[in-house]
Design an enzyme around this catalytic site. Structure first.
Site, PDB file in Angstrom:
ATOM      1  N   HIS A 311      -4.636  -2.794  -2.478  1.00 17.69           N
ATOM      2  CA  HIS A 311      -3.936  -2.433  -3.701  1.00 17.69           C
ATOM      3  C   HIS A 311      -3.571  -0.966  -3.644  1.00 17.69           C
ATOM      4  O   HIS A 311      -4.329  -0.160  -3.111  1.00 17.69           O
ATOM      5  CB  HIS A 311      -4.820  -2.700  -4.933  1.00 17.69           C
ATOM      6  CG  HIS A 311      -4.034  -2.738  -6.204  1.00 17.69           C
ATOM      7  ND1 HIS A 311      -3.717  -1.600  -6.902  1.00 17.69           N
ATOM      8  CD2 HIS A 311      -3.471  -3.769  -6.858  1.00 17.69           C
ATOM      9  CE1 HIS A 311      -2.997  -1.946  -7.953  1.00 17.69           C
ATOM     10  NE2 HIS A 311      -2.819  -3.254  -7.952  1.00 17.69           N
ATOM     11  N   ASP A 368      -4.722 -11.385  -6.987  1.00 16.46           N
ATOM     12  CA  ASP A 368      -4.053 -12.596  -6.509  1.00 16.46           C
ATOM     13  C   ASP A 368      -4.905 -13.426  -5.551  1.00 16.46           C
ATOM     14  O   ASP A 368      -4.518 -14.539  -5.194  1.00 16.46           O
ATOM     15  CB  ASP A 368      -2.740 -12.213  -5.803  1.00 16.46           C
ATOM     16  CG  ASP A 368      -1.728 -11.647  -6.783  1.00 16.46           C
ATOM     17  OD1 ASP A 368      -1.561 -12.249  -7.846  1.00 16.46           O
ATOM     18  OD2 ASP A 368      -1.117 -10.607  -6.484  1.00 16.46           O
TER      19      ASP A 368
HETATM   20  N1  CMC Z   1      -4.074  -6.557   5.243  1.00 18.90           N
HETATM   21  C1  CMC Z   1      -4.275  -5.711   6.280  1.00 18.90           C
HETATM   22  N2  CMC Z   1      -4.113  -4.375   6.220  1.00 18.90           N
HETATM   23  C2  CMC Z   1      -3.717  -3.863   5.054  1.00 18.90           C
HETATM   24  C3  CMC Z   1      -3.492  -4.669   3.917  1.00 18.90           C
HETATM   25  C4  CMC Z   1      -3.686  -6.069   4.049  1.00 18.90           C
HETATM   26  N3  CMC Z   1      -3.485  -6.883   3.004  1.00 18.90           N
HETATM   27  N4  CMC Z   1      -3.103  -3.901   2.882  1.00 18.90           N
HETATM   28  C5  CMC Z   1      -3.075  -2.652   3.332  1.00 18.90           C
HETATM   29  N5  CMC Z   1      -3.453  -2.617   4.649  1.00 18.90           N
HETATM   30  C6  CMC Z   1      -3.611  -1.415   5.490  1.00 18.90           C
HETATM   31  C7  CMC Z   1      -2.267  -0.873   5.944  1.00 18.90           C
HETATM   32  O1  CMC Z   1      -1.876  -1.426   7.179  1.00 18.90           O
HETATM   33  C8  CMC Z   1      -2.545   0.602   6.014  1.00 18.90           C
HETATM   34  O2  CMC Z   1      -3.265   0.848   7.196  1.00 18.90           O
HETATM   35  P1  CMC Z   1      -3.059   2.276   7.965  1.00 18.90           P
HETATM   36  O3  CMC Z   1      -3.568   3.319   7.023  1.00 18.90           O
HETATM   37  O4  CMC Z   1      -3.872   2.143   9.209  1.00 18.90           O
HETATM   38  O5  CMC Z   1      -1.588   2.393   8.234  1.00 18.90           O
HETATM   39  C9  CMC Z   1      -3.515   0.857   4.857  1.00 18.90           C
HETATM   40  O6  CMC Z   1      -4.193  -0.395   4.671  1.00 18.90           O
HETATM   41  C10 CMC Z   1      -2.826   1.261   3.554  1.00 18.90           C
HETATM   42  O7  CMC Z   1      -1.831   0.283   3.273  1.00 18.90           O
HETATM   43  P2  CMC Z   1      -0.436   0.605   2.587  1.00 18.90           P
HETATM   44  O8  CMC Z   1       0.522  -0.457   2.959  1.00 18.90           O
HETATM   45  O9  CMC Z   1      -0.049   2.026   2.870  1.00 18.90           O
HETATM   46  O10 CMC Z   1      -0.844   0.519   1.060  1.00 18.90           O
HETATM   47  P3  CMC Z   1       0.148   0.370  -0.150  1.00 18.90           P
HETATM   48  O11 CMC Z   1      -0.516   1.000  -1.300  1.00 18.90           O
HETATM   49  O12 CMC Z   1       1.509   0.885   0.212  1.00 18.90           O
HETATM   50  O13 CMC Z   1       0.294  -1.214  -0.347  1.00 18.90           O
HETATM   51  C11 CMC Z   1      -0.152  -3.435  -1.012  1.00 18.90           C
HETATM   52  C12 CMC Z   1      -0.417  -1.935  -1.280  1.00 18.90           C
HETATM   53  C13 CMC Z   1      -0.739  -4.227  -2.153  1.00 18.90           C
HETATM   54  C14 CMC Z   1       1.384  -3.672  -0.980  1.00 18.90           C
HETATM   55  C15 CMC Z   1      -0.779  -3.839   0.327  1.00 18.90           C
HETATM   56  O14 CMC Z   1      -2.187  -3.668   0.261  1.00 18.90           O
HETATM   57  C16 CMC Z   1      -0.446  -5.279   0.712  1.00 18.90           C
HETATM   58  O15 CMC Z   1       0.602  -5.506   1.336  1.00 18.90           O
HETATM   59  N6  CMC Z   1      -1.330  -6.266   0.348  1.00 18.90           N
HETATM   60  C17 CMC Z   1      -1.005  -7.678   0.571  1.00 18.90           C
HETATM   61  C18 CMC Z   1      -0.070  -8.193  -0.510  1.00 18.90           C
HETATM   62  C19 CMC Z   1      -0.783  -8.395  -1.848  1.00 18.90           C
HETATM   63  O16 CMC Z   1      -1.861  -8.931  -1.905  1.00 18.90           O
HETATM   64  N7  CMC Z   1      -0.112  -7.966  -2.924  1.00 18.90           N
HETATM   65  C20 CMC Z   1      -0.634  -8.106  -4.292  1.00 18.90           C
HETATM   66  C21 CMC Z   1      -1.017  -6.787  -4.872  1.00 18.90           C
HETATM   67  S1  CMC Z   1      -2.015  -6.910  -6.361  1.00 18.90           S
HETATM   68  C22 CMC Z   1      -1.050  -7.662  -7.579  1.00 18.90           C
HETATM   69  C23 CMC Z   1       0.292  -7.068  -7.815  1.00 18.90           C
HETATM   70  O17 CMC Z   1       0.499  -5.873  -7.824  1.00 18.90           O
HETATM   71  O18 CMC Z   1       1.197  -7.865  -8.056  1.00 18.90           O
END
Ligand code: CMC
Length: 440
Positions: A311, A368
């Site tokens: 998140h 989720d």
């Molecule tokens: N699986 C594996 N690695 C992950 C994941 C994941 N689900 N989420 C983040 N990471 C890693 C990412 O690769 C990065 O690693 P590094 O620092 O080595 O590059 C680090 O964690 C930070 O990730 P980010 O993409 O920079 O984080 P963000 O804040 O931009 O993204 C997120 C947040 C929710 C989009 C992301 O965690 C994600 O894609 N999760 C899966 C989709 C999901 O479950 N979405 C629902 C979110 S909650 C409800 C809502 O908001 O609707």
């Protein structure tokens, strides 16, 4: 007008030989921000922050999150209290109006929701023209946008009582649209909303009642739906709410503004994640090798991500996920449902919580991760999961829109750093360009 955050101190920025003093403001829960709104005027510089990960777009009195401590409060009230004690309609009132309703306010608000629950009959025919298999989220955003053509314009110039009615209308009708879309998708006659039913009971009845098999409304399903809707009802400046604030800041009609929120929510990184989680769990079940998918999630060269994990704001367990996980486990146990996807979800969570990749990055199950398993157990079809999220998020979007129009909001219009071709790079190309003899 909204209470402004107080200036508490100053930050000094030294840049390109200049020194500028910037105010530091502080919110009521101690959150601090450097106010850079005059930076360009005094230095010619702007700031850059992809995804606005470190940028507040506004001050807001609606929802407070502490992502490090796993705190979520609506209008100051902890989410656990709300989920345990009040109804979704009360929470909708709380978000939109700022306090929990008194008895007479509750009656007035419920009446507004009831009187505005019917969809314009002419809009019903729209459902006949979507292709079979169209995703309900696409149908929903189209229908909400179309409301702008069927109902009076609602924008910043609209009177307070009309705004109130329109907000209730959009909260109430989206539920009707969602249930109609589902009925159409399965080829059953639509079921109209009823004034004698509560908000969540009404929705379940519109989804599951049929002329050949009357639906027996289960009090437990109604309670669960209330809880699920409450925990999704707002989440401050998430992607869809930011879309609502951005579109609304251009003074677009309320319905077009909310349609933008629905569109943003449909993405798998946002509300679409609840459906994506189930699809992923099923894929892992078919493969049988949970560890392989954990490895894939950690592999920088693999685009695979664990859906329902991570998140932007929470770096600890999402408090909403904690509520859903418990409700999910209790409901499945009480209903005698043995869903192998729940076992797989537990295994993934157990592994991830011991693995430094996830622990170091603060990646925990988000809201989720378990909702899909619970919705499945309640008989909600998979392609409706994200629609459920949208219904629940309606009061949040409406509350933010109302807060925004009542404030001195500027049109949302960020800047950029241009990295394209320069004039000197293109001058030869322009000089040598031969216009075609015939302009087509
Ligand atoms: N699986 C594996 N690695 C992950 C994941 C994941 N689900 N989420 C983040 N990471 C890693 C990412 O690769 C990065 O690693 P590094 O620092 O080595 O590059 C680090 O964690 C930070 O990730 P980010 O993409 O920079 O984080 P963000 O804040 O931009 O993204 C997120 C947040 C929710 C989009 C992301 O965690 C994600 O894609 N999760 C899966 C989709 C999901 O479950 N979405 C629902 C979110 S909650 C409800 C809502 O908001 O609707």
């Amino acid at each position: 007008m909204m209470k402004k955050a107080k200036k508490t101190s100053e930050a000094i920025l030294k840049v390109e030989g200049k020194e500028v003093v910037l105010p530091v403001i502080c919110g009521t829960e101690g959150e601090k921000a450097v106010d850079i709104s005059t930076l360009r005027k005094s230095t010619g510089l702007i700031t850059i922050d992809p995804g606005f990960a470190n940028t507040a777009n506004c001050c807001s009195q609606i929802t407070y999150i502490d992502g490090e401590k796993g705190i979520l409060r609506y209008r100051g009230i902890p989410i656990t209290e709300l989920a345990a004690k009040v109804s979704f309609v009360d929470v909708a009132y709380l978000l939109v109006h700022g306090t929990l309703p008194t008895e007479s306010e509750r009656i007035d608000f419920s009446n507004l929701l009831n009187y505005n629950s019917l969809l314009h009959e002419d809009m019903r025919h729209f459902f006949d023209h979507f292709p079979k298999g169209a995703h309900p989220m696409h149908i929903l955003s189209t229908m909400v946008n179309a409301m702008a053509a069927f109902y009076p314009t609602v924008d910043v110039t609209t009177t307070a009582r009309n705004i109130e009615r329109s907000c209730a209308r959009v909260i109430s009708i989206v539920r009707t649209i969602a249930a109609f879309a589902y009925k159409k998708s399965i080829g059953e006659p639509i079921v109209y909303p009823r004034h004698d039913l509560s908000y969540c009971a009404n929705f379940l009845n519109m989804m599951f009642d049929s002329p050949v098999k009357p639906y027996r409304i289960s009090p437990e399903a109604v309670r669960l739906l209330n809880v699920l809707f409450i925990i999704h009802a707002d989440h401050e400046q998430n992607c869809s709410t930011t879309a609502v604030r951005a579109i609304g800041s251009a003074q677009a009609n309320l319905y077009s503004t909310i349609a933008a929120g629905v569109s943003a929510l449909s993405g798998p990184l946002h509300g679409g994640a609840n459906q994506a989680v189930i699809e992923q769990l099923r894929m892992i079940q078919a493969d049988g090798d949970v560890a392989k998918f954990i490895r894939k999630a950690k592999d920088k060269n693999d685009p695979f991500r664990l859906m329902g994990f991570g998140h932007r704001v929470y770096k600890t367990y999402d408090p909403r996920a904690e509520i859903v996980r418990k409700e999910c486990e209790n409901y499945l146990a009480a209903s005698g449902i043995n869903d192998p996807l729940l076992d797989i979800a537990h295994r993934i969570e157990d592994i991830a919580r011991q693995d430094s990749y996830f622990v170091d990055r603060g990646l925990y199950p988000n809201v989720d991760f378990y909702t899909g398993i619970l919705y499945r157990a309640m008989g909600i079809p998979e392609n409706m999961f994200t629609v459920m999220f949208a219904l629940a998020r309606l009061p949040g979007w409406v509350a933010h829109w109302r807060e925004m129009i009542g404030d001195e909001t500027k049109i949302v219009r960020p800047r950029q750093i241009y990295t394209g071709r320069t004039l000197s790079e293109v001058s030869a190309e322009v000089a040598d360009f031969e216009p075609p003899a015939l302009i087509i």
